[in-house]
Design a protein around this motif. Structure first.
Motif, PDB file in Angstrom:
ATOM      1  N   PRO A  67     -83.329 -38.088 102.571  1.00  0.00           N
ATOM      2  CA  PRO A  67     -84.237 -38.237 101.433  1.00  0.00           C
ATOM      3  C   PRO A  67     -83.476 -38.470 100.133  1.00  0.00           C
ATOM      4  CG  PRO A  67     -84.868 -36.360 102.793  1.00  0.00           C
ATOM      5  CD  PRO A  67     -83.525 -36.809 103.280  1.00  0.00           C
ATOM      6  N   LEU A  68     -83.979 -39.375  99.328  1.00  0.00           N
ATOM      7  CA  LEU A  68     -83.342 -39.665  98.047  1.00  0.00           C
ATOM      8  C   LEU A  68     -83.191 -38.402  97.207  1.00  0.00           C
ATOM      9  CD1 LEU A  68     -82.361 -41.810  95.939  1.00  0.00           C
ATOM     10  CD2 LEU A  68     -84.747 -41.905  95.150  1.00  0.00           C
ATOM     11  N   GLU A  69     -84.231 -37.557  97.220  1.00  0.00           N
ATOM     12  CA  GLU A  69     -84.216 -36.346  96.387  1.00  0.00           C
ATOM     13  C   GLU A  69     -83.113 -35.384  96.814  1.00  0.00           C
ATOM     14  OE1 GLU A  69     -88.190 -38.258  96.357  1.00  0.00           O
ATOM     15  OE2 GLU A  69     -86.814 -37.618  97.937  1.00  0.00           O
ATOM     16  N   HIS A  70     -82.846 -35.310  98.118  1.00  0.00           N
ATOM     17  CA  HIS A  70     -81.768 -34.440  98.578  1.00  0.00           C
ATOM     18  C   HIS A  70     -80.404 -34.993  98.173  1.00  0.00           C
ATOM     19  CE1 HIS A  70     -84.425 -32.521 101.962  1.00  0.00           C
ATOM     20  NE2 HIS A  70     -84.695 -32.055 100.756  1.00  0.00           N
ATOM     21  N   LEU A  71     -80.279 -36.304  98.114  1.00  0.00           N
ATOM     22  CA  LEU A  71     -79.025 -36.909  97.680  1.00  0.00           C
ATOM     23  C   LEU A  71     -78.797 -36.705  96.186  1.00  0.00           C
ATOM     24  CD1 LEU A  71     -79.174 -40.268  99.668  1.00  0.00           C
ATOM     25  CD2 LEU A  71     -77.680 -38.311 100.127  1.00  0.00           C
ATOM     26  N   LEU A  72     -79.864 -36.860  95.412  1.00  0.00           N
ATOM     27  CA  LEU A  72     -79.747 -36.709  93.963  1.00  0.00           C
ATOM     28  C   LEU A  72     -79.654 -35.246  93.551  1.00  0.00           C
ATOM     29  CD1 LEU A  72     -82.461 -39.294  92.801  1.00  0.00           C
ATOM     30  CD2 LEU A  72     -79.982 -39.647  92.914  1.00  0.00           C
ATOM     31  N   GLY A  73     -80.291 -34.370  94.363  1.00  0.00           N
ATOM     32  CA  GLY A  73     -80.347 -32.955  94.025  1.00  0.00           C
ATOM     33  C   GLY A  73     -81.540 -32.593  93.180  1.00  0.00           C
ATOM     34  N   TRP A  74     -82.443 -33.532  92.971  1.00  0.00           N
ATOM     35  CA  TRP A  74     -83.640 -33.251  92.177  1.00  0.00           C
ATOM     36  C   TRP A  74     -84.759 -34.216  92.533  1.00  0.00           C
ATOM     37  CZ3 TRP A  74     -85.360 -37.307  89.140  1.00  0.00           C
ATOM     38  CH2 TRP A  74     -84.427 -38.299  88.842  1.00  0.00           C
ATOM     39  N   PHE A  82     -89.057 -48.766  97.193  1.00  0.00           N
ATOM     40  CA  PHE A  82     -88.738 -48.873  95.762  1.00  0.00           C
ATOM     41  C   PHE A  82     -87.221 -49.040  95.604  1.00  0.00           C
ATOM     42  CE2 PHE A  82     -92.559 -46.229  96.186  1.00  0.00           C
ATOM     43  CZ  PHE A  82     -93.462 -47.028  95.502  1.00  0.00           C
ATOM     44  N   ALA A  83     -86.692 -50.079  96.239  1.00  0.00           N
ATOM     45  CA  ALA A  83     -85.245 -50.268  96.308  1.00  0.00           C
ATOM     46  C   ALA A  83     -84.609 -50.402  94.929  1.00  0.00           C
ATOM     47  CB  ALA A  83     -84.927 -51.497  97.157  1.00  0.00           C
ATOM     48  N   GLU A  84     -85.263 -51.110  94.007  1.00  0.00           N
ATOM     49  CA  GLU A  84     -84.690 -51.297  92.674  1.00  0.00           C
ATOM     50  C   GLU A  84     -84.546 -49.967  91.944  1.00  0.00           C
ATOM     51  OE1 GLU A  84     -87.206 -52.971  93.883  1.00  0.00           O
ATOM     52  OE2 GLU A  84     -86.650 -55.096  93.917  1.00  0.00           O
ATOM     53  N   ASP A  85     -85.603 -49.158  91.981  1.00  0.00           N
ATOM     54  CA  ASP A  85     -85.551 -47.855  91.315  1.00  0.00           C
ATOM     55  C   ASP A  85     -84.503 -46.956  91.967  1.00  0.00           C
ATOM     56  OD1 ASP A  85     -87.593 -48.657  89.632  1.00  0.00           O
ATOM     57  OD2 ASP A  85     -89.166 -47.778  90.878  1.00  0.00           O
ATOM     58  N   GLU A  86     -84.461 -46.974  93.294  1.00  0.00           N
ATOM     59  CA  GLU A  86     -83.495 -46.135  93.990  1.00  0.00           C
ATOM     60  C   GLU A  86     -82.067 -46.556  93.668  1.00  0.00           C
ATOM     61  OE1 GLU A  86     -83.954 -45.162  98.027  1.00  0.00           O
ATOM     62  OE2 GLU A  86     -86.127 -44.827  97.914  1.00  0.00           O
ATOM     63  N   ALA A  87     -81.844 -47.854  93.582  1.00  0.00           N
ATOM     64  CA  ALA A  87     -80.505 -48.339  93.251  1.00  0.00           C
ATOM     65  C   ALA A  87     -80.058 -47.799  91.901  1.00  0.00           C
ATOM     66  CB  ALA A  87     -80.485 -49.863  93.258  1.00  0.00           C
ATOM     67  N   ASP A  88     -80.941 -47.848  90.922  1.00  0.00           N
ATOM     68  CA  ASP A  88     -80.588 -47.357  89.586  1.00  0.00           C
ATOM     69  C   ASP A  88     -80.282 -45.861  89.607  1.00  0.00           C
ATOM     70  OD1 ASP A  88     -80.911 -49.884  88.508  1.00  0.00           O
ATOM     71  OD2 ASP A  88     -83.000 -49.547  87.926  1.00  0.00           O
ATOM     72  N   LEU A  89     -81.060 -45.103  90.368  1.00  0.00           N
ATOM     73  CA  LEU A  89     -80.850 -43.655  90.432  1.00  0.00           C
ATOM     74  C   LEU A  89     -79.531 -43.322  91.140  1.00  0.00           C
ATOM     75  CD1 LEU A  89     -84.496 -42.553  91.305  1.00  0.00           C
ATOM     76  CD2 LEU A  89     -83.242 -42.012  89.201  1.00  0.00           C
ATOM     77  N   LEU A  90     -79.249 -44.032  92.193  1.00  0.00           N
ATOM     78  CA  LEU A  90     -78.007 -43.772  92.923  1.00  0.00           C
ATOM     79  C   LEU A  90     -76.785 -44.164  92.093  1.00  0.00           C
ATOM     80  CD1 LEU A  90     -79.129 -44.960  96.461  1.00  0.00           C
ATOM     81  CD2 LEU A  90     -78.641 -42.611  95.758  1.00  0.00           C
ATOM     82  N   ILE A  91     -76.885 -45.274  91.389  1.00  0.00           N
ATOM     83  CA  ILE A  91     -75.777 -45.691  90.519  1.00  0.00           C
ATOM     84  C   ILE A  91     -75.535 -44.641  89.434  1.00  0.00           C
ATOM     85  CG2 ILE A  91     -75.094 -47.370  88.763  1.00  0.00           C
ATOM     86  CD1 ILE A  91     -76.497 -49.514  90.506  1.00  0.00           C
ATOM     87  N   ALA A  92     -76.636 -44.139  88.854  1.00  0.00           N
ATOM     88  CA  ALA A  92     -76.506 -43.134  87.796  1.00  0.00           C
ATOM     89  C   ALA A  92     -75.907 -41.833  88.323  1.00  0.00           C
ATOM     90  CB  ALA A  92     -77.882 -42.863  87.173  1.00  0.00           C
ATOM     91  N   ALA A  93     -76.183 -41.522  89.596  1.00  0.00           N
ATOM     92  CA  ALA A  93     -75.691 -40.268  90.170  1.00  0.00           C
ATOM     93  C   ALA A  93     -74.235 -40.353  90.613  1.00  0.00           C
ATOM     94  CB  ALA A  93     -76.564 -39.864  91.363  1.00  0.00           C
ATOM     95  N   ALA A  94     -73.738 -41.573  90.815  1.00  0.00           N
ATOM     96  CA  ALA A  94     -72.378 -41.755  91.323  1.00  0.00           C
ATOM     97  C   ALA A  94     -71.400 -41.942  90.164  1.00  0.00           C
ATOM     98  CB  ALA A  94     -72.321 -42.973  92.244  1.00  0.00           C
ATOM     99  N   GLY A  95     -70.260 -41.312  90.272  1.00  0.00           N
ATOM    100  CA  GLY A  95     -69.263 -41.465  89.226  1.00  0.00           C
ATOM    101  C   GLY A  95     -68.178 -42.454  89.575  1.00  0.00           C
ATOM    102  N   ARG A 133     -88.109 -32.494  85.994  1.00  0.00           N
ATOM    103  CA  ARG A 133     -87.058 -32.674  86.986  1.00  0.00           C
ATOM    104  C   ARG A 133     -86.865 -31.332  87.686  1.00  0.00           C
ATOM    105  NH1 ARG A 133     -81.325 -35.758  86.037  1.00  0.00           N
ATOM    106  NH2 ARG A 133     -82.821 -37.435  85.627  1.00  0.00           N
ATOM    107  N   VAL A 134     -87.132 -31.314  88.984  1.00  0.00           N
ATOM    108  CA  VAL A 134     -87.092 -30.090  89.783  1.00  0.00           C
ATOM    109  C   VAL A 134     -85.918 -30.167  90.752  1.00  0.00           C
ATOM    110  CG1 VAL A 134     -88.378 -28.614  91.366  1.00  0.00           C
ATOM    111  CG2 VAL A 134     -89.613 -29.945  89.636  1.00  0.00           C
ATOM    112  N   ALA A 135     -85.044 -29.178  90.734  1.00  0.00           N
ATOM    113  CA  ALA A 135     -83.926 -29.150  91.668  1.00  0.00           C
ATOM    114  C   ALA A 135     -84.451 -29.014  93.095  1.00  0.00           C
ATOM    115  CB  ALA A 135     -82.990 -27.992  91.339  1.00  0.00           C
ATOM    116  N   VAL A 136     -83.895 -29.804  94.016  1.00  0.00           N
ATOM    117  CA  VAL A 136     -84.288 -29.765  95.430  1.00  0.00           C
ATOM    118  C   VAL A 136     -83.020 -29.760  96.277  1.00  0.00           C
ATOM    119  CG1 VAL A 136     -85.589 -30.849  97.276  1.00  0.00           C
ATOM    120  CG2 VAL A 136     -86.415 -31.035  94.933  1.00  0.00           C
ATOM    121  N   ASP A 137     -82.819 -28.683  97.014  1.00  0.00           N
ATOM    122  CA  ASP A 137     -81.628 -28.553  97.850  1.00  0.00           C
ATOM    123  C   ASP A 137     -81.854 -29.193  99.221  1.00  0.00           C
ATOM    124  OD1 ASP A 137     -80.380 -27.103  95.848  1.00  0.00           O
ATOM    125  OD2 ASP A 137     -81.081 -25.167  96.623  1.00  0.00           O
ATOM    126  N   PRO A 138     -80.790 -29.569  99.922  1.00  0.00           N
ATOM    127  CA  PRO A 138     -80.931 -30.118 101.275  1.00  0.00           C
ATOM    128  C   PRO A 138     -81.730 -29.183 102.179  1.00  0.00           C
ATOM    129  CG  PRO A 138     -78.697 -30.426 100.491  1.00  0.00           C
ATOM    130  CD  PRO A 138     -79.373 -29.571  99.477  1.00  0.00           C
TER     131      PRO A 138
END
Length: 263
Positions: free
Chosen positions: A54-61, A24-37, A68-73
């Motif tokens: 894992p994407l969830e560990h990078l995003l933190g959720w 799901f590269a398109e969705d992941e790209a949008d999430l990573l862009i939103a998470a990066a400042g 939206r559930v917080a997920v730690d490394p």
């Protein structure tokens, strides 16, 4: 001097993620862009994602059942298929139940059940200290206690024989199959959350035996398992004095077993 505008090259990012095997590269790209400042932060996130984190560990959720559930490394990431377990558990729970979420991981199931069931008492437990810390962060705002320890051991003894619902997303991958799991799980989640012993049912055997003591008469146990293990698990539950039933969802590719304590 005005700040530099952050204008990521989304198509290039999508191509890089897709080349790394992100379905799901398109969705992941949008999430990573939103998470990066910043461009630097985005580069760091993408580099780590391409490296297999894992994407969830990078995003933190993680998104689970609309929350939206917080997920730690290092903590087990809640899977979409576990929505069936939560639904099956909610379906057998009576009004204002006393609920225990075992092997709770991030506390995702307890978080959802808190909203669906309005329980009179709800608690969670896990043996992994990192999972306990993460679950406490998710559940503390709701006043839900999270106990650290092996299955029922840390739960207040006053609830023995009084629980209406026990939910357990316990590990059920056979030890010999752990090496075949996707690298995201195998390398970045705690082995204790994945390895279910020789046949995958070692922990679930103990959950069933404990539930027979901790459930109130008429109470229910709800667990997740693979479709191929469901028949054996039903036999284990019956031997423990519980009355099991299997629920399967083809769309989610998920199987859950609920079991009632007679009485």
């Amino acid at each position: 001097m005005p700040p530099t505008l952050f204008s990521p090259d989304r198509p290039a990012l999508v191509r890089r993620l897709r080349a790394a095997g992100c379905v799901f590269a398109e969705d992941e790209a949008d999430l990573l862009i939103a998470a990066a400042g910043s461009a630097e932060a985005l580069t760091d996130l993408v580099d780590r994602r391409v490296a297999g984190l894992p994407l969830e560990h990078l995003l933190g959720w993680a998104e689970f059942c609309g929350l939206r559930v917080a997920v730690d490394p290092g903590v087990f990431v809640p899977r979409g298929r576990t929505a069936l377990l939560v639904a099956a558990a909610a379906a057998v729970a009576g009004p204002a139940p006393a609920v225990l979420d075992l092997c709770c991981g991030s506390g995702a199931a307890a978080l959802v059940l808190h909203g669906r069931l309005a329980p009179r008492w709800l608690a969670a437990a896990d043996v992994d200290p990192a999972a306990v810390a993460c679950a406490r962060r998710n559940l503390a705002p709701l006043g839900v206690p999270v106990y650290e320890g092996d299955l029922f051991v840390p739960v207040p003894v006053r609830w023995r024989g009084r629980l209406d619902l026990v939910v357990a997303n316990a590990p059920y991958v056979p030890s010999g199959a752990v090496a075949m799991l996707p690298a995201e799980a195998r390398l970045h989640e705690a082995p204790v959350a994945l390895d279910g012993g020789a046949d995958g049912l070692a922990v679930l055997r103990r959950v069933a035996a404990g539930a027979a003591e901790w459930l109130a008469p008429g109470g229910h146990l709800a667990v997740e398992v693979s479709a191929g293990q469901a028949g054996t698990l039903c036999g284990i539950m019956a031997d423990a004095g519980l009355d099991p039933s299997v629920v399967h969802d083809d769309e989610l590719e998920a199987t859950a077993v609920t079991a009632r304590r007679p009485g």
